[in-house]
Design an enzyme around this catalytic site. Structure first.
Site, PDB file in Angstrom:
ATOM      1  N   GLY A 196      30.986 -49.693 -14.121  1.00 32.68           N
ATOM      2  CA  GLY A 196      30.881 -48.667 -15.161  1.00 32.68           C
ATOM      3  C   GLY A 196      31.496 -49.076 -16.489  1.00 32.68           C
ATOM      4  CB  SER A 249      34.354 -36.518  -0.804  1.00 29.24           C
ATOM      5  OG  SER A 249      35.697 -36.386  -1.217  1.00 29.24           O
ATOM      6  CE  LYS A 251      29.010 -38.791  -5.982  1.00 30.02           C
ATOM      7  NZ  LYS A 251      28.228 -39.745  -6.764  1.00 30.02           N
ATOM      8  CG  ASP A 504      25.618 -34.494  13.976  1.00 28.49           C
ATOM      9  OD1 ASP A 504      24.541 -34.047  14.406  1.00 28.49           O
ATOM     10  OD2 ASP A 504      26.244 -35.417  14.523  1.00 28.49           O
ATOM     11  CG  ASN A 505      27.954 -34.318   7.295  1.00 30.57           C
ATOM     12  OD1 ASN A 505      28.653 -33.875   8.204  1.00 30.57           O
ATOM     13  ND2 ASN A 505      28.295 -35.388   6.592  1.00 30.57           N
TER      14      ASN A 505
HETATM   15 MN    MN Z   1      29.781 -42.456  -9.526  1.00 28.72          MN
END
Ligand code: MN
Ligand code: OXD
Length: 655
Positions: A196, A249, A251, A504-505
């Protein structure tokens, strides 16, 4: 564009200037291989190593600059535009001597998108590997500039690597500057060639500049959100869900998830994007979203067949993936990272760690060090993702049915709670956090706040940010449902995860879609609607009843206790007396903590909410505010009572 290139070439003094398009990829790869900047991998991909002082985005050295001091926020590190432009221009002067300046015209949107005018940029970079990454992460080619209505309306994105050995990284004399001059639509990054910090289309433009543009124009939101689609083959209905998660987390794994085997015949999950979603209100009044990126810049660590089979396929043979800072075998050209397999390769012959040192020659005390850098990455184009949605590049975007937020927390959040009130949903995103593990600092398990998972990318003041969200979503005729999810609840005794996670989420998201469609009713709670056990589709899942009960309950008192003890200890947190002058610790909700035998009733919470309403709003139904401004004004008040019970507290003063 010529004027822009001429100006910066005059400043940075490259030996050569070359305009790049995606069609140049094969030639640039050949040149990079010949120069030893990249190495081939056994699966037909490529491997690069960054400078060892340059391995991650640097938030402390990242600045948003404008000419208006009112643009200063809590998290955007605001500085005056004139001062920053002068400083960075000074640093860039003559810094590309001996190098080639690659001119990379790009588009951060599907061609034909209604937001295309905000998506055009031209990156100037003096690093060939950065150009290769840009070709994978954005749509690159001069044709994206040729079609511009306003010839000067592109983002100017200047990247100069600098002398990485001598930049004082992490010291008081750090010379790196990563500046977005948002009101001039100019990005000036000096002192890195990694991620980034250097691929300016992705974060600097796709998030920082775009969220500023979205606010300044009033036209859209740009968020660090994943985007996926779920089709119910039985009914033919398709839903789209986007959402933000602080790092670590899950994503990317969620964005690329597949249905659990037992539900695979009925539900088909499609991938749209893992990191950025731009959202706007379409002509039909619905909320639309699209992924402005062209590729995935994913964290390699722990990517394997169980956690993310989709990602593994997307970086496999034939994908021409670029790996950075993983371990590399000079004899077999294989790559490896922690978590790719349970154990590292047994035969150490030929293996170099991410710093280029032979693993076999490590001293005994370094033997346990990771082979790959924890922030090592793979870069692959979206088209390599096996379940990429057919309409991923539809100029119209896709209608958004739900916006979810989720952070890694061990006990303060249930598996899922749905939020049907827009102001409360937005508030939930604004107070998002995930547990940090700062055991050494004695704050293990405390929340690191990460509003909308945009903390490092905030480009304008947080209050304005909240207002802009409410204004955009307020215009939507068919409102998305909001939800807070948490895949990381643990057993308080033995610390094991209560929910299996990964594929399973999807079960939680399926419940949310059924709730949205009125097929299930859920169980109301002060912090949203929770699933009744019988409403979750549990086919093929073996889970302990007691674990399920725990996953679907929220312990309000624990959240309050923790938020009280957190106050004043978390960096940047403040003890925050409420409007009434009463600190949150006086909330009736804390009363349950002291008297666990008593239940916190809805009426009690409602009374507290009413007591905290600003004068003049008494008697109005808070779910039907008379206008948007009032909703914006009231949002933190209405939501504060419920949020203080779950995770927030000191943050309230910020908004
Ligand atoms: Mn990102
Ligand atoms: C990030 C990324 O740094 O997506 O957030 O690369």
């Amino acid at each position: 564009m010529r004027e822009y290139v001429r100006h910066w070439a005059h400043v940075t003094r490259p030996d050569r200037i070359e305009v790049v398009s995606a069609a140049d990829d094969a030639r640039l790869i050949r040149e990079s291989l010949a120069a030893g900047e990249i190495l081939p991998t056994s699966d037909g991909g490529y491997y690069a190593r960054s400078h060892r002082k340059d391995t991650a985005r640097s938030e402390e050295r990242t600045v948003v600059a404008t000419s208006d001091p009112a643009d200063k926020g809590v998290y955007n590190n605001w500085r005056p535009a004139a001062e920053m432009t002068a400083t960075v221009t000074g640093l860039m002067r003559g810094a590309s001597v001996g190098k080639t300046m690659y001119v990379v015209p790009y588009l951060m949107a599907p061609p034909g998108s209604p937001l295309a005018r905000y998506a055009v940029g031209v990156e100037l970079t003096d690093h060939r590997t950065v150009a290769l990454h840009m070709i994978r992460m954005a749509r690159v080619g001069i044709e994206h500039i040729d079609g511009l209505g306003e010839p000067a309306g592109f983002v100017r994105a200047v990247h100069v690597t600098g002398d990485l050995e001598n930049l004082g990284q992490g010291t008081a004399h750090d010379r790196r500057h990563f500046v977005t001059v948002a009101d001039e639509r100019t990005i000036l990054h000096y002192g890195s060639s990694y991620g980034g910090n250097a691929l300016l289309g992705k974060i600097a433009h796709g998030l920082r500049q775009a969220s500023y543009d979205g606010w300044a124009s009033g036209a859209f939101l740009a968020e660090q959100f994943m985007l996926l689609g779920i089709t119910d083959r039985q009914t033919g209905r398709k839903h789209h869900i986007c959402g933000g998660f602080p790092s670590a987390s899950g994503k990317t794994n969620l964005a690329m998830t597949l249905a659990p085997d037992a539900l695979g015949d009925r539900y088909h999950v499609e991938f749209y994007g893992d990191d950025i979603t731009w959202l706007w209100v379409g002509d039909d009044g619905r909320l639309y979203g699209m992924n402005p990126e062209f590729g995935v810049f994913g964290v390699a660590k722990d990517t394997n067949a169980a956690t993310n089979p989709t990602a593994l396929a997307a970086i496999g043979p034939g994908t021409e993936t670029l790996f950075t800072n993983v371990a590399y075998n000079t004899k077999t050209s294989e790559v490896w990272w922690e978590g790719k397999t349970e154990q590292p390769p047994a035969d150490l012959d030929g293996w170099l760690d991410w710093t280029g040192e032979p693993v076999a020659e490590r001293s005994p005390e370094r033997r346990g060090d990771p082979w790959a850098h924890p922030n090592s990455r793979f870069t692959t184009t979206l088209s390599n993702v096996p379940n990429l949605a057919a309409d991923y590049a539809a100029p119209s975007g896709v209608p958004i049915d739900a916006i979810i937020f989720g952070g890694r927390t061990r006990d303060r959040e249930p598996l899922i709670r749905a939020i049907t009130d827009v102001a409360e949903g937005v508030y939930d995103g604004l107070t998002l956090g995930a547990e940090a593990t700062f055991a050494a600092e004695g704050v293990d398990g405390m929340l690191r706040y990460d509003p909308m998972s945009m903390r490092p990318f905030m480009s304008y003041p947080e209050g304005r940010y909240a207002e802009h969200w409410l204004r955009i979503i307020g215009q939507v005729t068919e409102k998305p449902i909001f939800a807070h999810v948490n895949w990381f609840q643990r057993d308080p005794e033995d610390g094991r995860f209560l929910w299996p996670g990964y594929r399973d989420n999807l079960r939680a998201l399926l419940w949310l879609m059924r709730l949205r469609d009125g097929e299930v009713r859920g169980v109301p709670s002060p912090v949203g609607v929770l699933p009744a056990k019988s409403e979750l589709l549990l086919d093929g899942l073996r889970i302990d009843e007691a674990d399920l009960d725990r996953l679907l309950t929220i312990d309000l008192s624990a959240g309050v206790r923790r938020s009280i003890s957190a106050r004043g200890t978390w960096p940047g947190s403040k003890v925050c007396p409420r409007r009434s002058g009463r600190p949150t610790t006086a909330s009736p909700l804390t009363w349950k903590a002291a008297r666990p035998d008593r239940k916190v009733g809805h009426r009690r919470v409602a009374a507290e909410v009413a007591a905290r309403r600003p004068p003049g709003t008494e008697g109005r139904d808070r779910r039907q505010p008379s206008n948007l401004r009032e909703r914006a004004r009231r949002a933190p008040v209405a939501a504060s009572a419920v949020r203080s019970a779950s995770s927030s507290a000191g943050i309230l003063g910020r908004w």
